[in-house]
Each structure stands twice: as C-alpha cells, then as structure tokens.
Design an enzyme around this catalytic site. Sequence first.
Site, PDB file in Angstrom:
ATOM      1  N   THR A 143     167.440   4.538 -93.027  1.00 50.60           N
ATOM      2  CA  THR A 143     166.517   5.040 -94.060  1.00 50.60           C
ATOM      3  C   THR A 143     165.752   6.303 -93.647  1.00 50.60           C
ATOM      4  O   THR A 143     165.110   6.927 -94.485  1.00 50.60           O
ATOM      5  CB  THR A 143     165.443   3.972 -94.334  1.00 50.60           C
ATOM      6  OG1 THR A 143     164.787   3.695 -93.086  1.00 50.60           O
ATOM      7  CG2 THR A 143     166.052   2.700 -94.888  1.00 50.60           C
TER       8      THR A 143
ATOM      9  N   ASP B  83     170.781   6.237 -84.793  1.00 55.37           N
ATOM     10  CA  ASP B  83     171.300   4.906 -84.479  1.00 55.37           C
ATOM     11  C   ASP B  83     172.614   4.742 -85.241  1.00 55.37           C
ATOM     12  O   ASP B  83     173.101   5.701 -85.875  1.00 55.37           O
ATOM     13  CB  ASP B  83     170.265   3.814 -84.796  1.00 55.37           C
ATOM     14  CG  ASP B  83     170.080   3.560 -86.297  1.00 55.37           C
ATOM     15  OD1 ASP B  83     170.619   4.353 -87.102  1.00 55.37           O
ATOM     16  OD2 ASP B  83     169.413   2.579 -86.658  1.00 55.37           O
TER      17      ASP B  83
ATOM     18  N   CYS C 174     168.483   7.407 -89.049  1.00 56.26           N
ATOM     19  CA  CYS C 174     168.773   5.973 -89.010  1.00 56.26           C
ATOM     20  C   CYS C 174     169.209   5.601 -90.429  1.00 56.26           C
ATOM     21  O   CYS C 174     169.573   6.509 -91.197  1.00 56.26           O
ATOM     22  CB  CYS C 174     167.575   5.170 -88.526  1.00 56.26           C
ATOM     23  SG  CYS C 174     166.113   5.257 -89.568  1.00 56.26           S
TER      24      CYS C 174
ATOM     25  N   HIS D 121     153.001  22.100 -95.265  1.00 56.81           N
ATOM     26  CA  HIS D 121     151.684  21.445 -95.211  1.00 56.81           C
ATOM     27  C   HIS D 121     151.455  20.629 -93.944  1.00 56.81           C
ATOM     28  O   HIS D 121     150.333  20.531 -93.477  1.00 56.81           O
ATOM     29  CB  HIS D 121     151.512  20.509 -96.416  1.00 56.81           C
ATOM     30  CG  HIS D 121     151.401  21.243 -97.713  1.00 56.81           C
ATOM     31  ND1 HIS D 121     151.079  20.629 -98.897  1.00 56.81           N
ATOM     32  CD2 HIS D 121     151.583  22.556 -98.013  1.00 56.81           C
ATOM     33  CE1 HIS D 121     151.053  21.528 -99.874  1.00 56.81           C
ATOM     34  NE2 HIS D 121     151.366  22.703 -99.363  1.00 56.81           N
TER      35      HIS D 121
ATOM     36  N   HIS E 144     145.481  23.367 -94.127  1.00 58.62           N
ATOM     37  CA  HIS E 144     146.432  22.375 -93.615  1.00 58.62           C
ATOM     38  C   HIS E 144     146.288  22.230 -92.090  1.00 58.62           C
ATOM     39  O   HIS E 144     146.432  21.140 -91.549  1.00 58.62           O
ATOM     40  CB  HIS E 144     147.864  22.771 -93.974  1.00 58.62           C
ATOM     41  CG  HIS E 144     148.065  22.864 -95.462  1.00 58.62           C
ATOM     42  ND1 HIS E 144     147.921  21.768 -96.283  1.00 58.62           N
ATOM     43  CD2 HIS E 144     148.329  23.918 -96.266  1.00 58.62           C
ATOM     44  CE1 HIS E 144     148.118  22.142 -97.539  1.00 58.62           C
ATOM     45  NE2 HIS E 144     148.355  23.444 -97.557  1.00 58.62           N
TER      46      HIS E 144
HETATM   47  C1  RB5 Z   1     169.530  -0.521 -88.931  1.00 57.96           C
HETATM   48  O1  RB5 Z   1     170.294  -1.475 -89.585  1.00 57.96           O
HETATM   49  C2  RB5 Z   1     168.423  -0.018 -89.840  1.00 57.96           C
HETATM   50  O2  RB5 Z   1     167.479  -1.012 -90.010  1.00 57.96           O
HETATM   51  C3  RB5 Z   1     167.801   1.226 -89.240  1.00 57.96           C
HETATM   52  O3  RB5 Z   1     168.762   2.199 -89.106  1.00 57.96           O
HETATM   53  C4  RB5 Z   1     166.731   1.918 -90.059  1.00 57.96           C
HETATM   54  O4  RB5 Z   1     167.064   2.060 -91.387  1.00 57.96           O
HETATM   55  C5  RB5 Z   1     165.360   1.432 -89.904  1.00 57.96           C
HETATM   56  O5  RB5 Z   1     164.395   1.984 -90.413  1.00 57.96           O
END
Ligand code: RB5
Length: 366
Positions: free
Chosen positions: A68, A8, A66, A99, A134
């Site tokens: 995180t 994203d 994304c 694993h 595993h």
């Molecule tokens: C987008 O702003 C952010 O929320 C998305 O990229 C991600 O980190 C969500 O888990």
Amino acid sequence: MKVAVGCDHAGFVLKSAVMDFLHAKGLEPLDFGAFAEEGGDDYPDVAIKVARAVASEEAVCGVLMCGTGAGVAIAANKVSGVRAVPCHNAELARLAKAHNDINVITLGGRIIKPEQVPEILETWFSTPFEGGRHLQRLNKIAVEEKATAICGSTVEGAGRTVIFDHPLVQHKVGIIRRKETTVKQFRELLQEIASLMVYEVTRSLALTEIEVETPIARTMVRTLEGKKLAIVPVLRAGLGMVDGILQLVPNAKVGHVGLYRDPKTLEPVEYYCKLPQDIGERDIFVLDPMLATGGSATAAISLIKKRGGKKVSLVCLIAAPEGIARVHQEHPDTDIFIAALDSHLNEHGYIVPGLGDAGDRLFGTK
Ligand code: RB5
C-alpha cells in the site's frame, strides 16, 4: 546523485519501473532489496535501511514500495529527519514535495500500476519545496523530533539533555514567555521554575541507609550520602535561579562566573570568577536561563574545569538546538537540563520564540 530504493514482496512489482526511471534520469540507485518477489520478508526491515541511508545523507532521497505504501512510510518516518508519504498520483507527489518537502516517496504495488511510476516520480523530482510558511511548519515537527530524540539519549559516556515536561513547569514557562509578564512576576517565576527543576537535576544523587528511631520503633531510613553540591550562576541572568535552587539544597555552595562578549572577536571573555575552594570534589550545576549560541555556557564550563571542576551540569530555562549542539560538542560529558527546547536563533542570536533578554527582564533594565 544517489537515490536509496527498497521494497518488500508486495512492492516488488513496481521496482523495475522505479529502477528504469532512475537510470533514465542519470541517477544512481542504491538498491536495498528485496531482490525477488518472495514472501516472508517484513517491510520495516527494508524501510528502515532506506530511511537511514537518507538520514545519514548516503543518499539524497529514497523510494520505498510495499503493498500500500503505508507500512514503509510508517516505518521510514520513525527515522529522525525522514519525511515519507505515500503518493499514488502526480498531484499528491507535487503537494507532498511543495508543502512537506518529503525526502522519501512511497508507492503501493497493490494500488498503482508500473506504468504510473514515471509520472509520479518525475513530478516529485521536478517540484521545488516552497519554503516560507511550510518551512515554519516543518521546523515545528523537527523540534518535536529532536526533543524526543535527545530526551532519551543515554549514549555511554555522553552528556544527556533532559527536558522537563512536568505540567507545572510547562505552565510557568508559558507565563514567563509573555511580553506582558512584569519584572516582579518574571523574577518569581524564574525562581519557582528553578526550584521545580531541582527534583530532576538531583535525581541521581546517591543515597545511603541509616538507622533512626521513630516514636514506635527503630527502622532504617534512606538519607543523602552527603555529596557536596555547588551551583554556579553565569552573571547576570543566572542569579535569577539561585534562590529557587537553594530553597531545596540549602547547603550547596555558590560560585559566580562573569563573562562578557569581546566586541571584536565576539568570543566570551572572563571578567569574574569566584568558586568554592573544594570545587573539584563537588557536583557542579551551572545556571544560565537562556542557552542560545552556547558561547557563554561552554566558556563558563571550560573555566570551571580549568579551576578543577570535574562533574559539571548545565541548568537552563530555554534552549535553542544550536546551543545544545555546541555544549555537547565541546563538553560531551555535560548533562543539560532545560524546561523548553525552542526552534532556532534569529539573526541577532536571540532564541525564537524564547522570552527576550532574560537579564533585562529579570532586573528591569529595558
Ligand atoms: C504485505 O503483505 C503488506 O502488508 C505490506 O506490503 C504493506 O502493504 C503494508 O503496509
């Protein structure tokens, strides 16, 4: 080797590092976007596209980014067969592969820098899955995933698989599996479970309205339309379910099918078949406690159809995924009702963990 890639806007910062790495390794990235660092996109859209590409084997694995790495992992893991984990250092990537055999790696553009991407991806690609204990754990996840998927499958025209999660059924299945359960207890439990299963098995029976008189007033009540039923145990273990079902549907007719396995061809061969004369007009329930390879169940259903049977369902106690797949493949119109879905078959064709040989345990022949 194709690798599905997607991000994203918040993961876009890592994308060129990922693409450079894949190209340098001689891999073929399938780019599902985003193609610019603009806001307004939602990470589930791209994550599900990448996950589906991996699940359908269009790509061997996937890389998702994304902000995180968390959101894309959550979304990708909703696709059956996908194992996605955020890996923000090489050690996480190594363990998640060794694993958990992850087939999608996720990265956070707000957590790591593009310079860290090559080491993380290289570790993921070069670490082998360790298998062994595993694999056993992954199989448990796969069984749950499959159960959830097939419970709700209502593809038009296709047979359903319904798993009874009723607490009483599950409790009794837990007892009947135990090796110390006696022949007497086994017999009683099998009938009881079959009885409990009748509720779900007969859920779609048609009702009609009739007028009756109570001591107080005349009223309309609902009554079974009178659809004729037939139950057909597969000899011999299926016999153990008959009385339990007849307790609730006492007017059902009972047919019998006997099959043995040809020692040379290993194919089921009919040795007995006696069905109600009007079998073509009845809703038919084939009874067989164990659905293992699906060989005898598919043969029994074919035999019944050859004799005029039209609507055939299969009622089993425990099934293996292999048996369900075979029945749905050869008889896509057959609904399968089971009390438990186990993990796999062993080399002797027994369901694992199963309960052993249902016929021997029912009749005390071993
Ligand atoms: C987008 O702003 C952010 O929320 C998305 O990229 C991600 O980190 C969500 O888990």
